[in-house]
Scaffold this motif. Structure first.
Motif, PDB file in Angstrom:
ATOM      1  N   LEU A   1       0.603  -1.088  -0.403  1.00 18.58           N
ATOM      2  CA  LEU A   1       0.251  -0.124  -0.657  1.00 18.58           C
ATOM      3  C   LEU A   1       0.753   1.520  -0.062  1.00 18.58           C
ATOM      4  O   LEU A   1       0.462   2.227  -0.458  1.00 18.58           O
ATOM      5  CB  LEU A   1      -1.375   0.283   0.620  1.00 18.58           C
ATOM      6  N   THR A   2       1.716   0.990   0.944  1.00 14.61           N
ATOM      7  CA  THR A   2       3.271   2.215   1.037  1.00 14.61           C
ATOM      8  C   THR A   2       3.363   2.324  -0.289  1.00 14.61           C
ATOM      9  O   THR A   2       3.506   3.475  -0.953  1.00 14.61           O
ATOM     10  CB  THR A   2       3.610   2.583   2.242  1.00 14.61           C
ATOM     11  N   MET A   3       3.556   1.204  -1.465  1.00 12.27           N
ATOM     12  CA  MET A   3       4.647   1.914  -2.924  1.00 12.27           C
ATOM     13  C   MET A   3       3.413   1.960  -3.827  1.00 12.27           C
ATOM     14  O   MET A   3       3.523   2.868  -4.339  1.00 12.27           O
ATOM     15  CB  MET A   3       5.017   0.339  -2.926  1.00 12.27           C
ATOM     16  N   LEU A   4       2.223   1.384  -3.199  1.00 12.21           N
ATOM     17  CA  LEU A   4       1.101   2.408  -4.342  1.00 12.21           C
ATOM     18  C   LEU A   4       0.784   3.782  -4.272  1.00 12.21           C
ATOM     19  O   LEU A   4       0.849   4.538  -4.957  1.00 12.21           O
ATOM     20  CB  LEU A   4      -0.431   1.436  -4.238  1.00 12.21           C
ATOM     21  N   ALA A   5       1.231   4.233  -3.456  1.00  8.22           N
ATOM     22  CA  ALA A   5       0.708   5.891  -2.315  1.00  8.22           C
ATOM     23  C   ALA A   5       1.734   6.765  -3.066  1.00  8.22           C
ATOM     24  O   ALA A   5       1.977   7.338  -4.116  1.00  8.22           O
ATOM     25  CB  ALA A   5       0.876   5.532  -1.162  1.00  8.22           C
ATOM     26  N   ARG A   6       3.341   5.570  -3.172  1.00  9.13           N
ATOM     27  CA  ARG A   6       4.230   6.645  -3.615  1.00  9.13           C
ATOM     28  C   ARG A   6       4.079   6.798  -5.119  1.00  9.13           C
ATOM     29  O   ARG A   6       5.249   7.164  -5.826  1.00  9.13           O
ATOM     30  CB  ARG A   6       5.550   6.324  -2.961  1.00  9.13           C
ATOM     31  N   GLU A   7       3.905   5.204  -5.968  1.00  2.75           N
ATOM     32  CA  GLU A   7       3.675   5.298  -6.885  1.00  2.75           C
ATOM     33  C   GLU A   7       2.693   6.354  -7.820  1.00  2.75           C
ATOM     34  O   GLU A   7       3.550   7.450  -8.315  1.00  2.75           O
ATOM     35  CB  GLU A   7       3.431   3.940  -8.005  1.00  2.75           C
ATOM     36  N   ALA A   8       1.758   6.603  -7.067  1.00  3.73           N
ATOM     37  CA  ALA A   8       0.608   7.722  -7.147  1.00  3.73           C
ATOM     38  C   ALA A   8       1.343   8.910  -7.481  1.00  3.73           C
ATOM     39  O   ALA A   8       0.871   9.811  -8.283  1.00  3.73           O
ATOM     40  CB  ALA A   8      -0.142   7.114  -6.249  1.00  3.73           C
ATOM     41  N   ASP A   9       1.842   9.016  -6.125  1.00  2.52           N
ATOM     42  CA  ASP A   9       2.744  10.489  -5.927  1.00  2.52           C
ATOM     43  C   ASP A   9       3.946  10.334  -5.010  1.00  2.52           C
ATOM     44  O   ASP A   9       3.901   9.750  -3.560  1.00  2.52           O
ATOM     45  CB  ASP A   9       1.642  11.615  -5.160  1.00  2.52           C
ATOM     46  N   PRO A  10       5.123  10.322  -5.612  1.00  5.43           N
ATOM     47  CA  PRO A  10       6.539  10.250  -5.206  1.00  5.43           C
ATOM     48  C   PRO A  10       6.295  10.888  -3.627  1.00  5.43           C
ATOM     49  O   PRO A  10       7.582  10.953  -3.011  1.00  5.43           O
ATOM     50  CB  PRO A  10       7.514  10.569  -5.745  1.00  5.43           C
ATOM     51  N   GLU A  11       5.759  12.176  -3.652  1.00  5.83           N
ATOM     52  CA  GLU A  11       5.888  13.211  -2.907  1.00  5.83           C
ATOM     53  C   GLU A  11       5.334  12.969  -1.322  1.00  5.83           C
ATOM     54  O   GLU A  11       5.215  13.549  -0.514  1.00  5.83           O
ATOM     55  CB  GLU A  11       5.611  14.497  -2.562  1.00  5.83           C
ATOM     56  N   THR A  12       4.477  11.546  -1.224  1.00  5.49           N
ATOM     57  CA  THR A  12       3.907  10.852  -0.055  1.00  5.49           C
ATOM     58  C   THR A  12       4.200  10.907   0.956  1.00  5.49           C
ATOM     59  O   THR A  12       5.490  10.028   0.855  1.00  5.49           O
ATOM     60  CB  THR A  12       3.539   9.474  -0.702  1.00  5.49           C
ATOM     61  N   GLU A  13       3.955  11.277   1.982  1.00  2.00           N
ATOM     62  CA  GLU A  13       4.900  11.220   2.913  1.00  2.00           C
ATOM     63  C   GLU A  13       3.455  10.200   3.889  1.00  2.00           C
ATOM     64  O   GLU A  13       3.351   9.453   4.077  1.00  2.00           O
ATOM     65  CB  GLU A  13       4.077  12.388   3.793  1.00  2.00           C
ATOM     66  N   ARG A  14       4.759   9.025   4.537  1.00  2.00           N
ATOM     67  CA  ARG A  14       4.433   7.924   5.317  1.00  2.00           C
ATOM     68  C   ARG A  14       4.399   8.358   6.935  1.00  2.00           C
ATOM     69  O   ARG A  14       5.586   8.477   7.748  1.00  2.00           O
ATOM     70  CB  ARG A  14       5.031   6.662   5.026  1.00  2.00           C
ATOM     71  N   THR A  15       3.474   8.850   7.076  1.00  2.00           N
ATOM     72  CA  THR A  15       3.648   8.588   9.089  1.00  2.00           C
ATOM     73  C   THR A  15       3.471   7.079   9.872  1.00  2.00           C
ATOM     74  O   THR A  15       1.995   6.764   9.026  1.00  2.00           O
ATOM     75  CB  THR A  15       3.021   9.560   9.665  1.00  2.00           C
ATOM     76  N   VAL A  16       3.787   6.806  11.025  1.00  2.00           N
ATOM     77  CA  VAL A  16       3.530   5.275  10.636  1.00  2.00           C
ATOM     78  C   VAL A  16       3.386   5.493  12.628  1.00  2.00           C
ATOM     79  O   VAL A  16       3.339   6.028  12.985  1.00  2.00           O
ATOM     80  CB  VAL A  16       4.534   4.041  11.469  1.00  2.00           C
ATOM     81  N   VAL A  17       1.981   5.014  13.256  1.00  2.00           N
ATOM     82  CA  VAL A  17       2.117   5.239  14.538  1.00  2.00           C
ATOM     83  C   VAL A  17       1.284   4.010  15.349  1.00  2.00           C
ATOM     84  O   VAL A  17       0.901   3.002  15.164  1.00  2.00           O
ATOM     85  CB  VAL A  17       0.152   5.989  14.560  1.00  2.00           C
ATOM     86  N   ASP A  18       1.896   3.965  16.320  1.00  2.00           N
ATOM     87  CA  ASP A  18       1.569   2.606  17.539  1.00  2.00           C
ATOM     88  C   ASP A  18       0.335   2.846  18.046  1.00  2.00           C
ATOM     89  O   ASP A  18       0.382   3.623  19.014  1.00  2.00           O
ATOM     90  CB  ASP A  18       3.330   3.042  18.449  1.00  2.00           C
ATOM     91  N   ALA A  19      -0.433   2.178  18.026  1.00  2.00           N
ATOM     92  CA  ALA A  19      -1.650   1.797  18.513  1.00  2.00           C
ATOM     93  C   ALA A  19      -1.717   1.642  19.623  1.00  2.00           C
ATOM     94  O   ALA A  19      -2.595   2.380  20.797  1.00  2.00           O
ATOM     95  CB  ALA A  19      -2.005   1.161  17.211  1.00  2.00           C
ATOM     96  N   SER A  20      -0.527   1.582  20.413  1.00  2.00           N
ATOM     97  CA  SER A  20      -1.168   0.840  22.106  1.00  2.00           C
ATOM     98  C   SER A  20      -0.304   2.152  22.824  1.00  2.00           C
ATOM     99  O   SER A  20      -0.822   2.657  23.527  1.00  2.00           O
ATOM    100  CB  SER A  20      -0.169  -0.232  22.684  1.00  2.00           C
ATOM    101  N   ALA A  21       0.053   3.622  22.298  1.00  2.00           N
ATOM    102  CA  ALA A  21       0.581   4.900  23.066  1.00  2.00           C
ATOM    103  C   ALA A  21       0.167   5.990  22.368  1.00  2.00           C
ATOM    104  O   ALA A  21       0.617   7.054  22.543  1.00  2.00           O
ATOM    105  CB  ALA A  21       1.858   4.574  22.048  1.00  2.00           C
TER     106      ALA A  21
END
Length: 334
Positions: free
Chosen positions: A43-63
């Motif tokens: 999914l991350t790859m597809l998002a960056r294929e759609a737009d190379p400037e896509t910013e990814r943020t990962v959130v720890d759900a427990s915190a």
């Protein structure tokens, strides 16, 4: 960034990881960690294929703390697209559960939200809300059946544009198929180190010692009635670190397959009805040539006893599995 059309309501099982597609909200659900990781990366790859400037943020759900999702998905100053991954939602805080339920009612534009849930009962209300919203579900359930592991390994080779013989794939699954990550790693290793089509000798070269000492090879020798070879393989396996539990499990699996195939006779049922691949049925039929119903019953009974003993009901797991192997080997042809 133009948002894609939201997919139709997901089925109960969902789509496979390698078919995952972007949507404003995507649920990646299941206990098979490798497949979860691959789905998120796809999914991350597809998002960056759609737009190379896509910013990814990962959130720890427990915190997670209340309001974080609103901040992460609010309009950006520069308008760049974002993919937000809520990792480990099976351990989500109460605040995250509340915020996700609210968010899926009106997802933010220019944001892909991936909810990663690795199984368990925590967050059921949130999962129901995500599914009810029409968000696609990527199913990442554990792969347990040998037939499914063979299909997985075959797909790994196909994705790498490398041919592998059916025998090589089966041998590889027997050697390293207990853990999906290890199986995927073994496929990648063979692809990297083999310049031609992958055959059984190639698997033997890299994993021969493990294949010969695996629980499945022990079971094969025992079912063939070769007590000496079965015990020799068993002792080598145990000496090199194998645990009695999976050895007994392999023995039980082989015997269950024999019993299922024996039950096909005269009942008009097909291999597909039993969840078996044609090659499994063919092999079982060959193995059954030396077996009687009485011998099969004795072998299954001995294996069931060993299964209980290696899981805590007995004092000596090694003795229990060796006794079962001998009983199975001696039951062949009775």
């Amino acid at each position: 960034m133009a948002a894609p059309t939201r997919s139709a309501r997901a089925t109960a099982s969902g789509t496979a990881w390698d078919k995952a597609q972007l949507a404003p909200v995507v649920l990646v659900h299941g206990a098979e960690g490798l497949l979860v990781d691959r789905a998120v990366e796809r999914l991350t790859m597809l998002a960056r294929e759609a737009d190379p400037e896509t910013e990814r943020t990962v959130v720890d759900a427990s915190a997670y703390q209340s309001g974080m999702l609103s901040v992460l998905t609010s309009p950006s100053l520069f308008g760049e697209p974002r993919i937000v991954v809520l990792a480990g939602a099976q351990a989500a805080s109460d605040a995250l559960l509340t915020d996700v339920i609210s968010y899926v009612e009106a997802p933010a534009p220019d944001v892909w939200l991936v909810v990663e849930h690795r199984g368990g009962v925590r967050g059921k209300k949130m999962l129901d809300a995500v599914r009810s919203s029409g968000a696609p579900v990527v199913a990442c359930e554990p792969i347990k059946k040998d037939t499914d592991k063979v299909a997985f390994a075959s797909a790994e080779f196909k994705r790498a544009s490398r041919r592998a013989s059916p025998g090589a794939v089966r041998a590889l699954v027997e050697a390293v198929g207990s853990d999906l990550r290890e199986l995927a790693s073994a496929c990648a290793q063979l692809v990297a180190d083999s310049e031609r089509a992958i055959d059984e000798p190639a698997v033997e070269k890299y994993y021969g010692g493990r294949v010969e000492a695996s629980g499945f090879r022990v079971a094969d020798a025992a079912i063939a009635g070769d007590a000496g070879q079965a015990v020799s393989l068993l002792r080598h396996a145990l000496a090199t670190g194998a645990d009695p539990v999976p050895v007994v499990a392999a023995l039980a699996m082989k015997l269950r397959t024999l019993a299922k195939v024996a039950g096909l006779r005269g009942h008009g049922r097909s291999a597909a009805d039993l969840g078996l691949a044609p090659w499994q049925v063919d092999r079982a039929r060959r193995d059954l040539a030396g077996w009687t119903p009485e011998g099969l019953a004795a072998a299954i009974s001995a294996t069931a006893q060993a299964d209980a003993e290696v899981k805590g009901a007995g004092r000596d797991p090694v003795f229990a599995v060796e006794r079962a192997v001998l009983v199975v080997a001696r039951s062949a042809g009775r």
